[in-house]
Design an enzyme around this catalytic site. Structure first.
Site, PDB file in Angstrom:
ATOM      1  N   ASP A   1      -3.137   1.740  -9.759  1.00 46.89           N
ATOM      2  CA  ASP A   1      -3.839   1.153  -8.606  1.00 46.89           C
ATOM      3  C   ASP A   1      -5.090   0.383  -9.054  1.00 46.89           C
ATOM      4  OD1 ASP A   1      -5.123   0.690  -6.175  1.00 46.89           O
ATOM      5  OD2 ASP A   1      -5.505   2.813  -5.735  1.00 46.89           O
TER       6      ASP A   1
ATOM      7  N   HIS B   1      -9.831   4.536  -2.966  1.00 46.52           N
ATOM      8  CA  HIS B   1      -9.317   4.101  -4.271  1.00 46.52           C
ATOM      9  C   HIS B   1     -10.305   4.417  -5.392  1.00 46.52           C
ATOM     10  CE1 HIS B   1      -6.076   1.863  -2.269  1.00 46.52           C
ATOM     11  NE2 HIS B   1      -6.989   1.656  -1.323  1.00 46.52           N
TER      12      HIS B   1
END
EC number: 3.1.-.-
Lengths: 561, 561
Positions: B205, B377
């Site tokens: 990610d 994130h």
């Protein structure tokens, strides 16, 4: 704090001895700053700027303040004070001077030079009065004192306007950098003196009122730029605003320090830096600046390009470089610096440019990953200092959206301005200063005036609504010739669609429905063209909605023969 | 680092014993994440999400990955692993299952519950395989191990996929909150074990790779919420994402602590919180939740509303409250909390909502003025930990625009992944893992597939280009009947304009020019309808450009009789 009521009526005739302050732009938005001051039947305007359109104003070039409320009083205008040379403070001047070219423009040397260059493009030669900090000038009944303020363009001024109604101070845009590059501080000594004398109404820049703390020094960028320049092995391309003389100065200094030459790219950058250099605001070491054509003869590691396009404007050099649609082809190892803010609403465009440049291998430095920008506006901490020094009796936040105006009002209240002496106004709201109290007295027309191509004001909210529907859903045009006696279709239906996402061949499905509808109408004796048009609109609209769940614009033309 | 060449051709047949990784979405954009893994002629898909349109895609509802490259291999698909239940990871599943409904869906309990609810709306009942962290499942030739990761939705999983070609790990979306609300940590112990075994290719990610440092703890928001709740005197309205169970949990806890009741507003919020509560992910004190209708009977200071609309979506409850177009009327003293991120591109809409709410007197708390949001994130600091623990042999950043992918690649390089073992791919780029090396082998079709109303894929880039022109410039439709033998105009010209900003009466000016042009063409023997249409387009276009400097779409219809 007083707020305007949404259903405010027009203000009454101004009371004798009162001063009226009417913002025509800049309150409820960031841009098109313009404030009208009225005393004794005479008017003074402070700033006359443009607002740049957003996605809700598709196809629009510029948005102007609405001059309706002063249009039949142009002869009452004593002058326009321009606080500084940014587009959102001077950009609408040409449009006002079109209506009366001899309104005097009052401002500092750089501000006047920038507006004169702009007016030259409109073939207007203005009457000007150059002032500087410390000057005091009588403009009709308005006794104006000019005060140095620090901003992201040199030579910005605040103005104190004295009339028998009291003293009003308008800051224009400002911040309070305590170590400015040009050593020209926001003049707190003078503001303190004015505060002692008594500021009856203070209009203050709200842009950064929501930002806690203090805006960093412009010169803090210098070390970051030098680090970038020190590490760059190939070309360096710096994008910034064409009016940010101090930012560009720091780029020139870094280039000089690292043995690079600089070329300016783009019309506004070349023009403004020429003016700034000629007037002594930009200090350029001999031989540093070269023409962009001369770059081909220099090795990559000796080149700096300075251009606009830092907001992702699609036609600017930087966007075109990102799309490989510019003579300067970005290659692996080039460094691109976006030494600018990211104006809200421009994120998608700016990130698109950054991604494009990155994809070609450039190292992109921007405010998201390095301290290459500081704001031009005072943050909350600075505003607290400012209010404590000015001690305003009444406060009216300007230059900001509602959230900014309200945050600024709250800062004023924290420093002791009484809640009922704080006025949150919006565009068009008249605030009267009478007997030392500022109060909302009414509201004048202050809508958006759109510039689109050559026309000013022709594009209306209704045109924009049509554009939004067209842009989201497309259009289906249906043309039909009907015999006006029998009601029979003698020509068409011709259907053309654009942007609807419906294949031309699919319209075969709606033809029998149109035939049916027209036939039924004929039997019922409905034969007027406008009725048949409505019928077609409904029939086609329903068919599209049922089959595609969409609502394109439907443009029926029924011609009767 | 290897980048794809813009003119990459289709990949060759995959070498025996090799593994091919083809992202069909999520690389070069934030959204529509989908990756296809191929081994021995069989396929495994990880995630199948949607992308939300931006202003460049007017009128579009959703953007899907392009299934073209797998459409004639649907029978080769062993299953779809869904890493978590966000729309950008599961939203396109209904569209893929429409093409083959029996592809098994593999995911955690909450993820499957969310996709099943969504599929129910599409009337699809899927085949599912529920897994949890620690499970190891053979899916055709793909040996899948599932690992707990922490994200902004509960029950997220990473997956390690073992084949004879090596081990590939796909993180999905993740961060490494060390004090998560549900005590479910990103399982670094397992990642360390996998790293020891040897991760041949790591897909990570990239969303926050540009953000320095560490993402703050979700629980840090709790104290801010309590401060807001403690200070609020009237209603509290909290807007957040309908899937952010932990955020909503903290709102419920704060409401409970301050003696308020909570009502959920909006279909997706009610549905998802119902699922989360039923499955035990949301802990609700007895009596806390009330129906929105029951709020009228409660005093304002005992009310909390939880709704969607934190991104300024115009149809959501929050936007409608800001416009006074909702049964809940914002009044002076209400508190509104936007407990969410501000997704780039939504700034204008979100600020419009904040300004609207402020104007009605609400106190608006948002990430710009309080710490009411943390990201889901991993930031750069976390990614460094992750790479040092995983020690990947090859690295392929995923989930991000170019700037994110590149920043992530550079973090990997800093931890010692050799530059030539890092692959920056983009959508459609096939990366083959052969003999322990990941290399780009070609590119498959991976364009945007637009959902607009009921149709999928009918709206093309060309329709969108038309919409952009229509939306910026408007349209002028010109209808004309011409006698095909004489070339004389026997009907029309009928001109209709929409969104052009040109008054209907002004078109009198172009009529003689059309007459002239058609007359000249007739004399020259040019009589074909399509030629006359071109002529009208040019004639009207030039007249508009000369007089208005604009370029509306011109839609000529010439009918010959």
């Amino acid at each position: 704090m007083s707020h305007p009521h949404p259903e405010l009526g027009p203000p009454p005739k101004l009371a004798e001895g009162g001063l009226r302050v009417t913002p025509l732009g800049g309150l409820g938005e960031i841009g098109r700053n313009m404030t009208v001051f009225e005393f004794g039947g005479r008017l003074l305007i402070v700033d006359c700027g443009v607002l740049f359109p957003e996605e809700e104003q598709p196809g629009i070039d510029l948005i102007l303040p609405d001059f309706t409320s002063i249009r039949n009083r142009l002869n009452d205008i004593e002058g326009i004070v321009l606080t500084h040379g940014h587009e959102d403070h001077i950009g609408a001047v040409p449009y006002l001077l079109r209506e009366k070219p001899d309104i005097p423009l009052i401002g500092s040397k750089l501000t006047l030079a920038l507006i004169e260059a702009k007016l030259q493009e409109h073939r207007i030669r203005p009457y000007t009065l150059e002032v500087r900090e410390g000057n005091r000038e009588r403009v009709g009944p308005f006794d104006c004192e000019f005060i140095a303020v620090n901003h992201s363009i040199p030579d910005a001024l605040a103005v104190a306007i004295r009339t028998p109604a009291g003293m009003v101070v308008h800051t224009g845009d400002f911040k309070m950098d305590q170590l400015p590059l040009d050593h020209r501080l926001t003049d707190l000594t003078t503001f303190a003196r004015l505060g002692e004398e008594g500021i009856d109404l203070l209009l203050t820049d709200s842009t950064n009122a929501e930002v806690p703390g203090f805006t960093p020094h412009e010169r803090d960028i210098s070390s970051v730029l030098r680090q970038v320049f020190g590490g760059a092995r190939k070309r360096i391309i710096v994008a910034s605003f064409a009016s940010h003389v101090h930012r560009i100065q720091q780029v020139l200094d870094a280039a000089h320090a690292y043995g690079r030459r600089v070329a300016f790219v783009g019309r506004s950058m070349v023009r403004n830096m020429g003016i700034a250099r000629d007037l002594g605001y930009l200090k350029v070491p001999a031989g540093l600046i070269v023409d962009v054509k001369a770059l081909d003869d220099l090795p990559d590691e000796e080149v700096v390009l300075v251009c606009t396009g830092s907001q992702g404007e699609p036609m600017a050099a930087l966007s075109r470089m990102a799309n490989r649609d510019h003579q300067i082809r970005i290659v692996q190892g080039d460094t691109v610096v976006l030494a600018s803010s990211l104006i809200p609403g421009n994120e998608n465009s700016v990130y698109r440019v950054i991604n494009g440049l990155t994809r070609w291998g450039a190292n992109v430095v921007h405010k998201g990953n390095a301290k290459v920008h500081v704001s031009g506006h005072a943050s909350a901490g600075e505003l607290l200092y400012f209010y404590n020094i000015c001690k305003p009796k009444n406060l009216m936040p300007v230059h900001g959206e509602w959230r900014h105006l309200r945050a600024n009002a709250e800062l004023g209240a924290l420093t002791g301005v009484p809640h009922d002496h704080i006025v949150i106004a919006e565009d068009g709201v008249a605030v009267d200063l009478i007997d030392g109290r500022a109060r909302i007295s009414g509201k004048v027309q202050a809508g958006y005036v759109y510039v689109d191509g050559l026309s000013v004001g022709d594009v209306t909210e209704s045109s924009l609504k049509d554009r939004r529907i067209l842009g989201e859903e497309g259009i289906i045009s249906v043309y039909l010739v009907v015999d006006s006696t029998t009601g029979k279709i003698t020509g068409g239906p011709h259907i053309q669609a654009r942007g609807s996402g419906i294949e031309d061949s699919a319209f075969a499905g709606v033809m029998p429905k149109i035939d049916d509808a027209i036939g039924r109408a004929a039997r019922d004796g409905v034969l007027e063209a406008y009725q048949l048009q409505q019928l077609i609109r409904r029939t086609v609209g329903k068919w599209v909605s049922d089959n595609y769940r969409r609502r394109p614009m439907i443009l029926p033309v029924v011609v009767e023969v």
